[in-house]
Scaffold this motif. Structure first.
Motif, PDB file in Angstrom:
ATOM      1  N   ASN A  55     -11.454  17.474 -34.318  1.00  0.00           N
ATOM      2  CA  ASN A  55     -11.527  16.074 -34.269  1.00  0.00           C
ATOM      3  C   ASN A  55     -10.716  15.533 -35.901  1.00  0.00           C
ATOM      4  OD1 ASN A  55     -10.603  16.713 -31.531  1.00  0.00           O
ATOM      5  ND2 ASN A  55     -11.044  15.019 -30.729  1.00  0.00           N
ATOM      6  N   TYR A  56     -12.165  15.452 -36.276  1.00  0.00           N
ATOM      7  CA  TYR A  56     -11.819  15.200 -37.519  1.00  0.00           C
ATOM      8  C   TYR A  56     -10.561  15.546 -38.470  1.00  0.00           C
ATOM      9  CZ  TYR A  56     -13.588  14.103 -42.494  1.00  0.00           C
ATOM     10  OH  TYR A  56     -13.848  14.707 -43.912  1.00  0.00           O
ATOM     11  N   LEU A  57     -10.847  16.935 -38.875  1.00  0.00           N
ATOM     12  CA  LEU A  57     -10.579  18.034 -39.524  1.00  0.00           C
ATOM     13  C   LEU A  57      -9.001  18.013 -39.029  1.00  0.00           C
ATOM     14  CD1 LEU A  57     -12.742  20.802 -39.887  1.00  0.00           C
ATOM     15  CD2 LEU A  57     -12.310  19.016 -41.292  1.00  0.00           C
ATOM     16  N   GLN A  58      -9.215  18.055 -37.629  1.00  0.00           N
ATOM     17  CA  GLN A  58      -7.545  18.002 -37.732  1.00  0.00           C
ATOM     18  C   GLN A  58      -6.575  16.681 -38.206  1.00  0.00           C
ATOM     19  OE1 GLN A  58      -7.735  18.619 -33.624  1.00  0.00           O
ATOM     20  NE2 GLN A  58      -7.903  20.721 -33.700  1.00  0.00           N
ATOM     21  N   LYS A  59      -7.115  15.300 -37.947  1.00  0.00           N
ATOM     22  CA  LYS A  59      -6.220  14.409 -37.941  1.00  0.00           C
ATOM     23  C   LYS A  59      -6.367  14.474 -40.087  1.00  0.00           C
ATOM     24  CE  LYS A  59      -8.374  11.016 -35.497  1.00  0.00           C
ATOM     25  NZ  LYS A  59      -9.536  10.479 -35.464  1.00  0.00           N
TER      26      LYS A  59
END
Ligand SMILES: [Zn+2]
Lengths: 148, 190
Positions: free
Chosen positions: B88-92
Protein backbone atom coordinates in the motif's frame (compact mmCIF):
# COMPACT_ATOMS: atom_id res chain seq x y z
CA UNK A 1 21.76 -38.16 -29.66
CA UNK A 2 20.65 -34.79 -28.35
CA UNK A 3 17.04 -34.05 -27.46
CA UNK A 4 15.66 -30.53 -26.92
CA UNK A 5 17.17 -28.42 -24.17
CA UNK A 6 15.14 -27.81 -21.03
CA UNK A 7 13.92 -24.34 -20.09
CA UNK A 8 15.55 -22.36 -17.28
CA UNK A 9 12.35 -22.74 -15.27
CA UNK A 10 12.42 -26.54 -15.53
CA UNK A 11 16.13 -26.70 -14.72
CA UNK A 12 15.58 -24.58 -11.61
CA UNK A 13 12.69 -26.76 -10.48
CA UNK A 14 14.85 -29.83 -11.00
CA UNK A 15 17.72 -28.29 -9.04
CA UNK A 16 15.42 -27.28 -6.16
CA UNK A 17 13.91 -30.79 -6.18
CA UNK A 18 10.47 -29.35 -6.88
CA UNK A 19 10.22 -31.85 -9.73
CA UNK A 20 11.90 -35.19 -10.37
CA UNK A 21 12.36 -36.34 -13.91
CA UNK A 22 14.71 -39.05 -15.19
CA UNK A 23 14.64 -37.46 -18.63
CA UNK A 24 16.35 -34.38 -17.20
CA UNK A 25 18.88 -36.46 -15.29
CA UNK A 26 19.90 -38.36 -18.39
CA UNK A 27 19.85 -35.22 -20.52
CA UNK A 28 22.24 -33.51 -18.12
CA UNK A 29 24.80 -36.28 -18.52
CA UNK A 30 25.06 -35.58 -22.23
CA UNK A 31 24.27 -31.86 -22.52
CA UNK A 32 27.01 -29.54 -21.36
CA UNK A 33 24.99 -26.38 -21.93
CA UNK A 34 22.12 -27.43 -19.63
CA UNK A 35 24.64 -28.77 -17.13
CA UNK A 36 26.43 -25.43 -17.14
CA UNK A 37 23.15 -23.69 -16.35
CA UNK A 38 22.50 -26.07 -13.47
CA UNK A 39 25.93 -25.28 -12.07
CA UNK A 40 25.36 -21.55 -12.43
CA UNK A 41 22.01 -21.73 -10.66
CA UNK A 42 23.56 -23.84 -7.92
CA UNK A 43 26.29 -21.24 -7.50
CA UNK A 44 23.70 -18.44 -7.38
CA UNK A 45 21.49 -20.19 -4.81
CA UNK A 46 24.45 -21.10 -2.59
CA UNK A 47 25.53 -17.48 -2.51
CA UNK A 48 22.07 -15.98 -2.11
CA UNK A 49 21.61 -18.10 1.02
CA UNK A 50 24.67 -16.42 2.54
CA UNK A 51 23.47 -12.87 2.06
CA UNK A 52 23.20 -11.19 5.45
CA UNK A 53 19.67 -10.84 6.78
CA UNK A 54 18.24 -7.34 6.85
CA UNK A 55 17.82 -5.57 10.18
CA UNK A 56 16.51 -2.16 11.18
CA UNK A 57 18.62 0.69 12.49
CA UNK A 58 16.27 1.08 15.48
CA UNK A 59 15.04 -1.21 18.26
CA UNK A 60 11.80 -2.62 16.89
CA UNK A 61 10.30 -3.71 20.23
CA UNK A 62 10.79 -0.30 21.87
CA UNK A 63 9.36 1.59 18.90
CA UNK A 64 6.37 -0.72 18.53
CA UNK A 65 5.45 -0.92 22.22
CA UNK A 66 5.61 2.86 22.49
CA UNK A 67 3.17 3.19 19.59
CA UNK A 68 0.79 0.59 21.02
CA UNK A 69 0.80 2.15 24.49
CA UNK A 70 0.01 5.54 22.97
CA UNK A 71 -2.85 4.04 20.98
CA UNK A 72 -4.20 2.35 24.11
CA UNK A 73 -4.06 5.59 26.14
CA UNK A 74 -5.88 7.42 23.38
CA UNK A 75 -8.54 4.72 23.22
CA UNK A 76 -8.97 4.91 27.02
CA UNK A 77 -9.28 8.71 26.88
CA UNK A 78 -11.89 8.52 24.13
CA UNK A 79 -13.82 5.93 26.09
CA UNK A 80 -13.76 8.21 29.17
CA UNK A 81 -14.89 11.22 27.14
CA UNK A 82 -17.88 9.28 25.80
CA UNK A 83 -18.71 8.09 29.32
CA UNK A 84 -18.59 11.64 30.71
CA UNK A 85 -20.76 12.94 27.91
CA UNK A 86 -23.41 10.28 28.53
CA UNK A 87 -23.32 10.90 32.29
CA UNK A 88 -23.67 14.66 31.99
CA UNK A 89 -26.54 14.40 29.48
CA UNK A 90 -28.37 12.00 31.77
CA UNK A 91 -27.85 14.40 34.69
CA UNK A 92 -29.10 17.38 32.69
CA UNK A 93 -32.19 15.53 31.50
CA UNK A 94 -32.91 14.37 35.06
CA UNK A 95 -32.54 17.93 36.38
CA UNK A 96 -34.86 19.23 33.68
CA UNK A 97 -37.54 16.63 34.41
CA UNK A 98 -37.25 17.03 38.17
CA UNK A 99 -37.19 20.84 38.09
CA UNK A 100 -40.79 21.34 39.40
CA UNK A 101 -40.08 19.09 42.40
CA UNK A 102 -36.70 20.68 43.10
CA UNK A 103 -38.44 24.04 43.16
CA UNK A 104 -40.83 22.76 45.83
CA UNK A 105 -37.90 21.44 47.94
CA UNK A 106 -36.13 24.80 47.77
CA UNK A 107 -39.20 26.69 48.92
CA UNK A 108 -39.10 24.50 52.05
CA UNK A 109 -35.63 25.85 52.91
CA UNK A 110 -37.09 29.34 53.30
CA UNK A 111 -38.96 28.03 56.31
CA UNK A 112 -35.71 27.19 58.23
CA UNK A 113 -33.29 29.62 59.79
CA UNK A 114 -30.02 30.57 57.97
CA UNK A 115 -27.93 28.67 60.50
CA UNK A 116 -29.87 25.46 59.95
CA UNK A 117 -29.50 25.84 56.17
CA UNK A 118 -25.73 26.37 56.40
CA UNK A 119 -25.47 23.33 58.68
CA UNK A 120 -27.35 21.15 56.23
CA UNK A 121 -25.32 22.37 53.27
CA UNK A 122 -22.01 21.68 55.01
CA UNK A 123 -23.09 18.17 56.05
CA UNK A 124 -24.27 17.28 52.54
CA UNK A 125 -21.07 18.64 50.98
CA UNK A 126 -18.99 16.67 53.49
CA UNK A 127 -20.75 13.41 52.67
CA UNK A 128 -20.45 14.01 48.91
CA UNK A 129 -16.72 14.75 49.15
CA UNK A 130 -16.18 11.65 51.29
CA UNK A 131 -18.02 9.42 48.80
CA UNK A 132 -16.22 10.86 45.78
CA UNK A 133 -12.85 10.43 47.48
CA UNK A 134 -13.63 6.80 48.26
CA UNK A 135 -14.74 6.15 44.69
CA UNK A 136 -11.56 7.67 43.33
CA UNK A 137 -9.37 5.56 45.65
CA UNK A 138 -11.12 2.35 44.58
CA UNK A 139 -10.67 3.27 40.94
CA UNK A 140 -6.94 3.90 41.43
CA UNK A 141 -6.52 0.56 43.17
CA UNK A 142 -8.24 -1.26 40.32
CA UNK A 143 -6.09 0.56 37.80
CA UNK A 144 -2.93 -0.57 39.59
CA UNK A 145 -4.18 -4.17 39.69
CA UNK A 146 -5.06 -4.13 35.98
CA UNK A 147 -1.81 -2.69 34.77
CA UNK A 148 0.42 -4.91 36.87
CA UNK B 1 5.55 -31.30 16.38
CA UNK B 2 7.55 -28.11 16.48
CA UNK B 3 4.78 -26.48 14.55
CA UNK B 4 2.20 -27.66 17.06
CA UNK B 5 4.14 -26.41 20.07
CA UNK B 6 4.56 -23.09 18.24
CA UNK B 7 0.81 -22.94 17.76
CA UNK B 8 0.34 -23.72 21.42
CA UNK B 9 2.64 -21.00 22.71
CA UNK B 10 1.19 -18.56 20.16
CA UNK B 11 -2.22 -19.29 21.63
CA UNK B 12 -1.11 -18.64 25.21
CA UNK B 13 0.59 -15.38 24.29
CA UNK B 14 -2.38 -14.14 22.26
CA UNK B 15 -4.85 -15.04 25.02
CA UNK B 16 -2.74 -13.11 27.54
CA UNK B 17 -2.56 -10.05 25.29
CA UNK B 18 -6.29 -10.11 24.62
CA UNK B 19 -6.86 -10.31 28.37
CA UNK B 20 -5.06 -7.02 28.78
CA UNK B 21 -1.42 -8.06 29.22
CA UNK B 22 -0.26 -5.61 26.60
CA UNK B 23 3.43 -6.02 27.39
CA UNK B 24 3.29 -9.63 26.16
CA UNK B 25 2.95 -8.23 22.66
CA UNK B 26 6.68 -7.53 22.92
CA UNK B 27 7.22 -11.31 22.68
CA UNK B 28 5.26 -11.38 19.43
CA UNK B 29 7.38 -8.53 18.11
CA UNK B 30 10.62 -10.25 19.12
CA UNK B 31 9.56 -13.51 17.45
CA UNK B 32 8.58 -11.92 14.15
CA UNK B 33 10.71 -8.81 13.69
CA UNK B 34 13.37 -10.61 11.64
CA UNK B 35 10.85 -11.75 9.04
CA UNK B 36 9.15 -8.33 9.01
CA UNK B 37 12.55 -6.69 8.49
CA UNK B 38 13.28 -8.94 5.52
CA UNK B 39 10.00 -7.95 3.89
CA UNK B 40 9.98 -4.22 4.66
CA UNK B 41 13.66 -3.67 3.87
CA UNK B 42 13.47 -5.67 0.66
CA UNK B 43 10.27 -3.95 -0.49
CA UNK B 44 11.46 -0.43 0.20
CA UNK B 45 14.93 1.04 0.52
CA UNK B 46 13.68 4.33 1.93
CA UNK B 47 15.02 4.09 5.49
CA UNK B 48 13.19 7.19 6.71
CA UNK B 49 9.85 5.44 6.34
CA UNK B 50 10.87 2.14 7.90
CA UNK B 51 10.00 3.20 11.45
CA UNK B 52 6.49 4.40 10.52
CA UNK B 53 5.90 1.28 8.47
CA UNK B 54 6.97 -1.04 11.27
CA UNK B 55 4.78 0.81 13.80
CA UNK B 56 1.86 0.66 11.39
CA UNK B 57 2.32 -3.05 10.75
CA UNK B 58 2.44 -4.04 14.40
CA UNK B 59 -0.36 -1.69 15.44
CA UNK B 60 -2.58 -3.34 12.82
CA UNK B 61 -1.51 -6.76 14.07
CA UNK B 62 -2.27 -5.73 17.66
CA UNK B 63 -5.66 -4.25 16.85
CA UNK B 64 -6.71 -7.26 14.77
CA UNK B 65 -5.24 -9.90 17.02
CA UNK B 66 -8.67 -11.15 18.07
CA UNK B 67 -9.44 -11.98 14.44
CA UNK B 68 -6.39 -14.25 14.09
CA UNK B 69 -7.79 -17.70 13.37
CA UNK B 70 -4.72 -19.92 13.93
CA UNK B 71 -5.14 -21.16 10.36
CA UNK B 72 -1.52 -20.24 9.72
CA UNK B 73 1.52 -19.53 11.84
CA UNK B 74 1.34 -16.22 13.68
CA UNK B 75 4.56 -15.17 11.93
CA UNK B 76 2.99 -15.84 8.52
CA UNK B 77 -0.07 -13.79 9.49
CA UNK B 78 2.07 -10.85 10.60
CA UNK B 79 4.27 -11.19 7.53
CA UNK B 80 1.09 -10.92 5.46
CA UNK B 81 0.18 -7.67 7.24
CA UNK B 82 3.74 -6.44 6.70
CA UNK B 83 3.55 -7.26 3.00
CA UNK B 84 0.13 -5.62 2.47
CA UNK B 85 1.08 -2.50 4.43
CA UNK B 86 4.31 -2.09 2.47
CA UNK B 87 2.60 -2.68 -0.88
CA UNK B 88 0.00 0.00 0.00
CA UNK B 89 2.82 2.35 0.91
CA UNK B 90 4.59 1.69 -2.41
CA UNK B 91 1.35 2.20 -4.33
CA UNK B 92 0.77 5.51 -2.58
CA UNK B 93 4.27 6.58 -3.60
CA UNK B 94 3.60 5.21 -7.09
CA UNK B 95 6.60 2.89 -6.90
CA UNK B 96 6.12 -0.17 -9.14
CA UNK B 97 6.25 -3.49 -7.30
CA UNK B 98 7.07 -5.82 -10.19
CA UNK B 99 8.50 -3.57 -12.89
CA UNK B 100 11.39 -5.52 -14.34
CA UNK B 101 12.72 -2.96 -16.87
CA UNK B 102 15.48 -1.43 -14.79
CA UNK B 103 16.86 -4.71 -13.55
CA UNK B 104 17.76 -6.17 -16.91
CA UNK B 105 19.84 -3.35 -18.25
CA UNK B 106 23.27 -3.80 -16.79
CA UNK B 107 24.75 -1.00 -14.76
CA UNK B 108 27.80 -2.63 -13.25
CA UNK B 109 30.44 -1.14 -11.11
CA UNK B 110 33.40 -3.14 -12.39
CA UNK B 111 35.78 -4.16 -9.65
CA UNK B 112 39.42 -4.21 -10.63
CA UNK B 113 41.06 -7.64 -10.37
CA UNK B 114 40.08 -8.70 -6.89
CA UNK B 115 42.62 -10.67 -4.87
CA UNK B 116 41.93 -14.35 -4.56
CA UNK B 117 40.78 -14.23 -0.89
CA UNK B 118 38.46 -11.36 -1.56
CA UNK B 119 36.77 -12.95 -4.55
CA UNK B 120 34.14 -14.56 -2.35
CA UNK B 121 33.50 -11.27 -0.57
CA UNK B 122 33.30 -9.48 -3.89
CA UNK B 123 30.86 -12.06 -5.20
CA UNK B 124 28.61 -11.57 -2.19
CA UNK B 125 28.79 -7.81 -2.51
CA UNK B 126 28.03 -7.97 -6.21
CA UNK B 127 25.18 -10.40 -5.67
CA UNK B 128 23.67 -8.23 -2.92
CA UNK B 129 23.85 -5.30 -5.32
CA UNK B 130 22.25 -7.29 -8.12
CA UNK B 131 19.51 -8.44 -5.75
CA UNK B 132 18.91 -4.83 -4.77
CA UNK B 133 18.37 -3.91 -8.41
CA UNK B 134 15.45 -6.31 -8.74
CA UNK B 135 11.89 -4.97 -8.40
CA UNK B 136 10.64 -5.00 -4.76
CA UNK B 137 8.43 -8.05 -5.11
CA UNK B 138 11.14 -10.16 -6.81
CA UNK B 139 13.66 -9.24 -4.13
CA UNK B 140 11.21 -10.15 -1.40
CA UNK B 141 10.28 -13.48 -2.98
CA UNK B 142 13.93 -14.49 -3.40
CA UNK B 143 14.60 -13.54 0.23
CA UNK B 144 11.60 -15.39 1.62
CA UNK B 145 12.34 -18.51 -0.41
CA UNK B 146 16.12 -18.78 -0.16
CA UNK B 147 17.01 -16.91 3.04
CA UNK B 148 13.97 -17.51 5.21
CA UNK B 149 13.50 -20.92 3.57
CA UNK B 150 9.72 -20.60 3.42
CA UNK B 151 7.68 -22.86 1.18
CA UNK B 152 5.77 -21.60 -1.87
CA UNK B 153 2.58 -22.18 0.12
CA UNK B 154 3.72 -19.97 3.00
CA UNK B 155 4.90 -17.27 0.59
CA UNK B 156 1.48 -17.44 -1.07
CA UNK B 157 -0.18 -16.83 2.30
CA UNK B 158 2.05 -13.84 2.93
CA UNK B 159 1.69 -12.20 -0.47
CA UNK B 160 -1.86 -13.29 -1.41
CA UNK B 161 -0.45 -14.38 -4.78
CA UNK B 162 -1.18 -17.75 -6.42
CA UNK B 163 1.63 -20.30 -6.00
CA UNK B 164 2.02 -20.51 -9.77
CA UNK B 165 2.68 -16.78 -10.01
CA UNK B 166 5.21 -16.96 -7.20
CA UNK B 167 7.03 -19.83 -8.91
CA UNK B 168 7.24 -18.00 -12.20
CA UNK B 169 8.38 -14.73 -10.54
CA UNK B 170 11.04 -16.62 -8.60
CA UNK B 171 12.20 -18.38 -11.73
CA UNK B 172 12.45 -15.09 -13.61
CA UNK B 173 14.30 -13.43 -10.73
CA UNK B 174 16.84 -16.27 -10.54
CA UNK B 175 17.41 -16.11 -14.28
CA UNK B 176 18.05 -12.36 -14.16
CA UNK B 177 20.46 -12.79 -11.24
CA UNK B 178 22.29 -15.66 -12.95
CA UNK B 179 22.59 -13.77 -16.24
CA UNK B 180 23.81 -10.63 -14.49
CA UNK B 181 26.44 -12.57 -12.56
CA UNK B 182 27.62 -14.18 -15.80
CA UNK B 183 27.75 -10.82 -17.50
CA UNK B 184 29.73 -9.43 -14.60
CA UNK B 185 32.33 -12.22 -14.74
CA UNK B 186 32.67 -11.97 -18.50
CA UNK B 187 33.35 -8.26 -18.17
CA UNK B 188 35.90 -8.88 -15.46
CA UNK B 189 37.89 -11.33 -17.56
CA UNK B 190 38.28 -8.81 -20.38
ZN1 LIG C 1 20.43 -29.29 -22.95
Amino acid sequence: MKSEHFTDETLQEYLLKEIQDDNITSHLTVCSSCWKKIEEYQYLIDNVREIKAETFSFDVTTVVMEKIKNAETLKEKNKNTVLYMILSSVTLIALYLLYPYIKIIFTQFKLFSTMANVFMLVSVLGIVIFLLNDLFRQYKQKEILLTQ
Amino acid sequence: MNNESNHFSDKIIITNILNGKIQDFAIVVKNTEKLVAQIVRKMTTNEDDHKDLVQDIYLKAYQNLSSFQFKSKLSTWIANIAYNTTVNYLQKKKIPVTDIENSIENKFIVTENPEFETIKKETMKMLAKELDKLPPLYKTLITLYHLEELSNKEIAEITNLPEGTIKSYLSRARKILKDNINYHYKNEKL
